[in-house]
Design a protein around this motif. Structure first.
Motif, PDB file in Angstrom:
ATOM      1  N   VAL A 113     -13.371 -18.488  -9.196  1.00  0.00           N
ATOM      2  CA  VAL A 113     -14.505 -18.054  -8.442  1.00  0.00           C
ATOM      3  C   VAL A 113     -14.066 -17.909  -6.831  1.00  0.00           C
ATOM      4  CG1 VAL A 113     -16.695 -18.913  -7.227  1.00  0.00           C
ATOM      5  CG2 VAL A 113     -16.286 -19.697  -9.691  1.00  0.00           C
ATOM      6  N   ILE A 114     -13.225 -18.685  -6.321  1.00  0.00           N
ATOM      7  CA  ILE A 114     -12.893 -18.685  -4.901  1.00  0.00           C
ATOM      8  C   ILE A 114     -12.180 -17.177  -4.633  1.00  0.00           C
ATOM      9  CG2 ILE A 114     -11.656 -19.471  -2.949  1.00  0.00           C
ATOM     10  CD1 ILE A 114     -12.800 -22.146  -3.765  1.00  0.00           C
ATOM     11  N   PHE A 121     -14.002 -13.938  -6.135  1.00  0.00           N
ATOM     12  CA  PHE A 121     -15.006 -13.353  -4.963  1.00  0.00           C
ATOM     13  C   PHE A 121     -14.241 -12.705  -3.826  1.00  0.00           C
ATOM     14  CE2 PHE A 121     -18.669 -15.394  -7.196  1.00  0.00           C
ATOM     15  CZ  PHE A 121     -19.443 -14.432  -7.537  1.00  0.00           C
ATOM     16  N   GLY A 152     -14.481  -9.027  -2.543  1.00  0.00           N
ATOM     17  CA  GLY A 152     -14.935  -8.673  -1.279  1.00  0.00           C
ATOM     18  C   GLY A 152     -14.163  -7.732  -0.676  1.00  0.00           C
ATOM     19  N   SER A 154     -19.842 -10.682   6.396  1.00  0.00           N
ATOM     20  CA  SER A 154     -19.569 -11.408   4.917  1.00  0.00           C
ATOM     21  C   SER A 154     -20.624 -11.836   4.387  1.00  0.00           C
ATOM     22  CB  SER A 154     -18.376 -12.656   5.412  1.00  0.00           C
ATOM     23  OG  SER A 154     -19.359 -13.674   6.058  1.00  0.00           O
ATOM     24  N   LEU A 155     -21.547 -12.062   4.754  1.00  0.00           N
ATOM     25  CA  LEU A 155     -22.923 -12.298   3.975  1.00  0.00           C
ATOM     26  C   LEU A 155     -23.503 -11.263   3.431  1.00  0.00           C
ATOM     27  CD1 LEU A 155     -24.825 -14.923   6.293  1.00  0.00           C
ATOM     28  CD2 LEU A 155     -23.356 -15.511   4.453  1.00  0.00           C
ATOM     29  N   PHE A 176     -21.389  -9.283   0.604  1.00  0.00           N
ATOM     30  CA  PHE A 176     -20.797 -10.313  -0.305  1.00  0.00           C
ATOM     31  C   PHE A 176     -21.229  -9.734  -1.656  1.00  0.00           C
ATOM     32  CE2 PHE A 176     -20.366 -13.870  -3.156  1.00  0.00           C
ATOM     33  CZ  PHE A 176     -19.189 -14.719  -2.470  1.00  0.00           C
ATOM     34  N   ARG A 206     -24.297  -9.612  -3.971  1.00  0.00           N
ATOM     35  CA  ARG A 206     -25.249 -10.248  -3.200  1.00  0.00           C
ATOM     36  C   ARG A 206     -26.661 -10.387  -3.772  1.00  0.00           C
ATOM     37  NH1 ARG A 206     -26.821 -11.263   1.840  1.00  0.00           N
ATOM     38  NH2 ARG A 206     -28.821 -10.924   2.349  1.00  0.00           N
ATOM     39  N   MET A 253     -26.855 -13.046  -6.440  1.00  0.00           N
ATOM     40  CA  MET A 253     -26.609 -14.193  -5.771  1.00  0.00           C
ATOM     41  C   MET A 253     -27.939 -14.681  -5.103  1.00  0.00           C
ATOM     42  SD  MET A 253     -23.895 -16.109  -5.405  1.00  0.00           S
ATOM     43  CE  MET A 253     -22.241 -15.725  -6.700  1.00  0.00           C
ATOM     44  N   ARG A 254     -28.804 -13.749  -4.406  1.00  0.00           N
ATOM     45  CA  ARG A 254     -30.118 -14.076  -3.913  1.00  0.00           C
ATOM     46  C   ARG A 254     -31.021 -14.423  -5.032  1.00  0.00           C
ATOM     47  NH1 ARG A 254     -32.599  -9.946  -2.006  1.00  0.00           N
ATOM     48  NH2 ARG A 254     -34.105 -11.185  -0.908  1.00  0.00           N
ATOM     49  N   LEU A 256     -30.089 -15.785  -7.912  1.00  0.00           N
ATOM     50  CA  LEU A 256     -29.698 -17.296  -8.214  1.00  0.00           C
ATOM     51  C   LEU A 256     -30.144 -18.338  -7.258  1.00  0.00           C
ATOM     52  CD1 LEU A 256     -28.141 -19.056  -9.968  1.00  0.00           C
ATOM     53  CD2 LEU A 256     -26.040 -18.499  -8.760  1.00  0.00           C
ATOM     54  N   LYS A 257     -30.181 -18.280  -6.134  1.00  0.00           N
ATOM     55  CA  LYS A 257     -30.864 -19.122  -5.150  1.00  0.00           C
ATOM     56  C   LYS A 257     -32.197 -19.218  -5.297  1.00  0.00           C
ATOM     57  CE  LYS A 257     -32.108 -20.504  -1.003  1.00  0.00           C
ATOM     58  NZ  LYS A 257     -33.262 -20.309  -0.013  1.00  0.00           N
ATOM     59  N   ALA A 273     -33.013 -21.031  -8.412  1.00  0.00           N
ATOM     60  CA  ALA A 273     -32.315 -22.798  -8.168  1.00  0.00           C
ATOM     61  C   ALA A 273     -33.722 -23.295  -7.247  1.00  0.00           C
ATOM     62  CB  ALA A 273     -31.217 -22.534  -7.503  1.00  0.00           C
ATOM     63  N   SER A 274     -33.984 -22.622  -6.251  1.00  0.00           N
ATOM     64  CA  SER A 274     -34.971 -23.190  -5.342  1.00  0.00           C
ATOM     65  C   SER A 274     -36.200 -23.330  -5.936  1.00  0.00           C
ATOM     66  CB  SER A 274     -35.242 -22.267  -4.087  1.00  0.00           C
ATOM     67  OG  SER A 274     -36.192 -22.770  -3.299  1.00  0.00           O
ATOM     68  N   ASN A 304     -39.773 -20.005  -0.828  1.00  0.00           N
ATOM     69  CA  ASN A 304     -38.382 -19.594  -0.700  1.00  0.00           C
ATOM     70  C   ASN A 304     -38.470 -18.855   0.524  1.00  0.00           C
ATOM     71  OD1 ASN A 304     -35.609 -19.241  -0.738  1.00  0.00           O
ATOM     72  ND2 ASN A 304     -35.852 -17.741  -2.123  1.00  0.00           N
TER      73      ASN A 304
END
Lengths: 365, 466
Positions: free
Chosen positions: A15-16, A19, A23, A63-64, A67, A70, A73-74, A76-77, A80-81, A90
């Motif tokens: 993952v690290i 990405f 990037g 970086s945000l 990403f 992106r 990822m938004r 997914l967030k 999750a929320s 959210n």
């Protein structure tokens, strides 16, 4: 245990480093369609930027914004929320009964007062003693109808209107709250639906002594309308259908934009924008500092000047039949000091028509 | 730069790991030092030279103290170390506080310095101090290699928010350390858990605290909601950071001391402070409380020592009167426990839990206030029966919206999750499945955290301001 350790390290490293590599390799994007905004770009490296710390803060934004994946990822967030932590909103965006909205709470007294001061300044500079009849109307945002249904916090709308009316005590207030309901708004966008606004138009016209036509044909835009909240919420949602009103009278009106300072032919309904990133911009071509609608078939010489936000774009065509000319001014894009260069205020009807979204948030008006 | 940020996770950390892996054993500390200076300079561009100079001075004085051991010069150099490090801390952190206090007490108008507080100064000052004191006492040998010493003080995993790693904790590992698979894996695990605590719990509860400050409908419920949320936020924020620091330390072969041990399950404040910010508590014990006489000179002197230590502990956390009062508040509670309360608490366990939670809750409301007035308002609001409504629509909304996060935070603040995981890994029938499931869950956690970071902007570490 050994394999568990290897798996732990390997997956985290994938993952690290994955990405990280993506990037570096990914070409930066200029614009986010989902968020409807420009994305931060890699800052230029210089000793001054480094020493001031600007490079670091700009790099963090970069970086945000850039990403990899992106938007996913938004999503997914947001998921999750909403589905894991069961949060009710959210970033303030919430859904109830299939309608999406953004919490508009609490009332920002300072900003409402500043909006009122600005409009009062326009009155005192241009309208006082000109024989213009001045009206004020406030458009409640979707939360006024939706938030109480779902137990979401609601600002004190009557207080907002009262505060504004105190500031604009020279204007006759026209109440349109009763002409609207939740169904007057799109499910995925903050704006109101043009095809539901006949009651609002009638109330305004009656109060201003204008007679307006009700003969329109409802047209359906043959593409799904994904409103602003689709991108902002980052969750899958059913699109709206966008309808718009047409008729001979509107066809014969002339729309002129003064965005560039010079008169330029424009459109009542901009079909190119209807198929673009924000279909609501089809109404009078979206953001426009100054625009006129001239009606050659008007039964009156009366003119109307509307100080408005984007809600006015879809309403103005419904008022066109009652006036020979409607001038639409958006003070967010036009310095009020320049108004005199474009408009001679004399005996027109003048309507300050603003949404609570703008009154409660704007810093630029 | 913060651990829970995209630049750290996806730029700095992979680059540092690659460099560290590529470097020969002799250069590994140099790589760590270089990375740490970049890490520090990222957030503190102008004062990085001050930081470097402080390290250099600490190293030189350590050598001189050892060189003149048993001679008067050794004591002189020790005092020089104490005065310079505490002098810098005093100048940057406390000068304006004292001048403002003097101005307001005596109607003076002493000019304020208005200097920025260097990041992490409270932590690295204490590390350098403990080193020179330990060298003076003969507990550790002075470090002759400047790079090794600088790598110790500046080591990015613990540089800006602890735990306070004493030189004696890792002196051996600076020169010889192992990089075992199980240690690295446990480091990855610990780091990811800490990251989750910070991003998914602390940051989210921080948003609730922000909502409280912006409310237009104050109510008793919202005041309590805020107090509980902040109490949990600061625990998950700080313990999450410590977990990340300890985890990162293991990645690079170091064993940092533990900093938290489920403090909210304590039955007395004495126990609470053995479980909360343990490295700070032990630092004050070893370098202030015991040198002052500790409990060896009678109860009166012991209580005085407690008061001094806790006033200093309060001041360490911030240069403001609410921090001093916070420290005194704990001194009073600890004093009460020393003179008999603790015996009563020991016999009534449930009462002890309630007492600790309530005391810590009120303490953190005081701690988090911007001023004494605000602290008084916040605490009064919690008990304003008849003056404020019991609840408001807004408070109920936020309770519903943050209910699950609050519940997870409450459970996560107890040893329950640890026990469940231990039971899963020790169960023979489940071991094989768990060995696959745990790495997958941790990877999922990393992805969700990344998603929160990419999407969010609220990410300050509370302990950065100390």
């Amino acid at each position: 245990m050994k394999w568990k350790n290897i798996l732990t390290i390997a997956l985290a490293a994938c993952v690290i480093f994955g990405f990280s590599a993506a990037g570096f390799l990914k070409a930066p994007e200029a614009y986010s369609m989902a968020e409807r905004r420009s994305l931060a770009q890699k800052p230029a490296l210089s000793s001054q930027q480094l020493l001031s710390g600007k490079y670091m803060s700009q790099f963090e934004d970069f970086s945000l914004d850039q990403f990899p994946l992106r938007d996913n990822m938004r999503t997914l967030k947001a998921a999750a929320s909403r589905y894991v932590f069961l949060q009710k909103d959210n970033h303030g965006i919430y859904e109830h009964d299939g309608y999406w909205s953004k919490l508009e709470y609490p009332m920002n007294s300072g900003k409402v007062a500043r909006s009122g001061d600005k409009l009062r300044e326009v009155y005192e500079t241009y309208l006082e003693g000109t024989g213009c009849k001045v009206y004020l109307s406030v458009i409640p945002d979707k939360n006024y109808f939706l938030a109480p249904r779902g137990g979401y916090p609601v600002m004190d709308y009557s207080q907002l209107v009262e505060n504004l009316r105190e500031k604009l005590d020279f204007a006759e207030y026209i109440d349109i709250f009763g002409d609207l309901s939740l169904e007057s708004f799109y499910k995925t966008d903050q704006h109101w639906r043009q095809e539901t606004l006949s009651g609002v138009a009638r109330t305004l016209a009656d109060a201003m002594g204008a007679e307006i036509s009700r003969n329109f044909t409802v047209q359906e835009l043959p593409v799904p309308f994904y409103g602003a909240y689709c991108g902002q919420a980052a969750l899958r949602m059913q699109p709206d259908t966008l309808y718009y009103l047409t008729g001979d009278l509107l066809d014969e009106c002339t729309v002129t934009s003064f965005n560039t300072g010079l008169p330029t032919a424009s459109f009542m309904y901009d079909m190119e924008k209807a198929y673009g990133k924000d279909p609501y911009e089809m109404f009078l071509s979206g953001s426009d500092a100054l625009l006129t609608i001239e009606n050659p078939n008007a039964a009156t010489e009366k003119e109307l000047v509307v100080f408005r936000d984007s809600f006015g774009s879809s309403l103005a065509p419904l008022l066109a039949s009652g006036y020979s000319k409607i001038t639409l001014v958006d003070l967010r894009y036009l310095q009020s000091g320049l108004l005199g260069n474009f408009i001679d205020f004399e005996n027109q009807d003048v309507l300050f028509l603003y949404s609570t979204l703008v009154l409660n948030n704007t810093v630029s008006m | 730069m913060v651990f829970s940020g995209i630049p750290f996770l996806y730029y700095f950390l992979p680059a540092t790991i690659l460099l560290y892996l590529a470097a020969p054993r002799k250069l590994k500390n140099a790589v760590l030092l270089l990375a740490s200076l970049v890490f520090y300079a990222w957030g503190e561009q102008r004062l990085v030279l001050l930081f470097a100079a402080t390290i250099l001075l600490g190293w030189l004085l350590g050598l001189l103290i050892e060189r003149f051991r048993e001679k008067v010069w050794s004591r002189v150099f020790l005092w020089l170390s104490v005065l310079t490090t505490l002098g810098l801390l005093g100048y940057f952190k406390y000068a304006d506080f004292f001048m403002e206090s003097l101005n307001s007490a005596f109607g003076l108008s002493l000019p304020l310095l208005r200097v920025a507080l260097p990041i992490g100064i409270s932590f690295y000052t204490f590390q350098i101090l403990s080193y020179t004191i330990d060298v003076y006492r003969g507990d550790v040998a002075a470090q002759r290699n400047l790079i090794d010493f600088a790598a110790y003080v500046s080591m990015f995993p613990q540089l800006i928010a602890g735990p306070i790693v004493r030189y004696s904790d890792i002196a051996g590992q600076l020169t010889a350390r192992t990089h075992r698979l199980d240690k690295v894996a446990s480091g990855v695990r610990r780091f990811l858990v800490g990251l989750g605590k910070k991003v998914l719990i602390a940051n989210v509860l921080g948003q609730l605290c922000t909502q409280f400050r912006q409310t237009s409908q104050p109510s008793i419920l919202f005041h309590w909601l805020y107090a509980v949320a902040f109490m949990l936020q600061i625990y998950f924020d700080f313990s999450g950071y410590s977990d990340m620091a300890i985890g990162l330390g293991r990645l690079f072969g170091f064993d940092f001391p533990e900093n938290f041990n489920y403090p909210y399950i304590s039955k007395s404040i004495t126990e609470f402070w053995r479980r909360w910010h343990m490295t700070l508590g032990s630092w004050f014990r070893d370098y202030v409380y015991i040198p002052l006489g500790g409990n060896r000179r009678g109860i009166g002197r012991q209580l005085f020592n407690i008061l001094v230590v806790w006033m200093l502990t309060g001041l360490w956390h911030g240069a403001a009167w609410n921090f001093v009062l916070w420290g005194i508040f704990y001194a009073l509670l600890l004093t009460a426990e020393k003179v008999g309360l603790k015996k009563a608490l020991d016999t009534h366990g449930a009462l002890g839990h309630v007492y600790v939670l309530l005391a810590v809750l009120l303490g953190f409301v005081l701690f988090n206030a911007d001023s004494l007035d605000q602290a008084a308002q916040d605490i009064a609001g919690m008990f304003a029966f008849g003056k404020l409504p019991l609840f408001s629509a807004e408070a109920v909304y936020y309770l519903r919206s943050y209910g699950v996060v609050l519940l997870l935070a409450v459970l996560g603040a107890t040893p329950l999750p640890k026990r469940v995981i231990a039971a899963l890994s020790e169960n023979r029938k489940l071991t094989r499945s768990w060995n696959v499931l745990e790495p997958l869950l941790l990877t999922g956690l990393l992805l969700v955290v990344t998603a929160y970071l990419v999407d969010g902007s609220f990410n300050p570490f509370l302990y950065f301001r100390f």
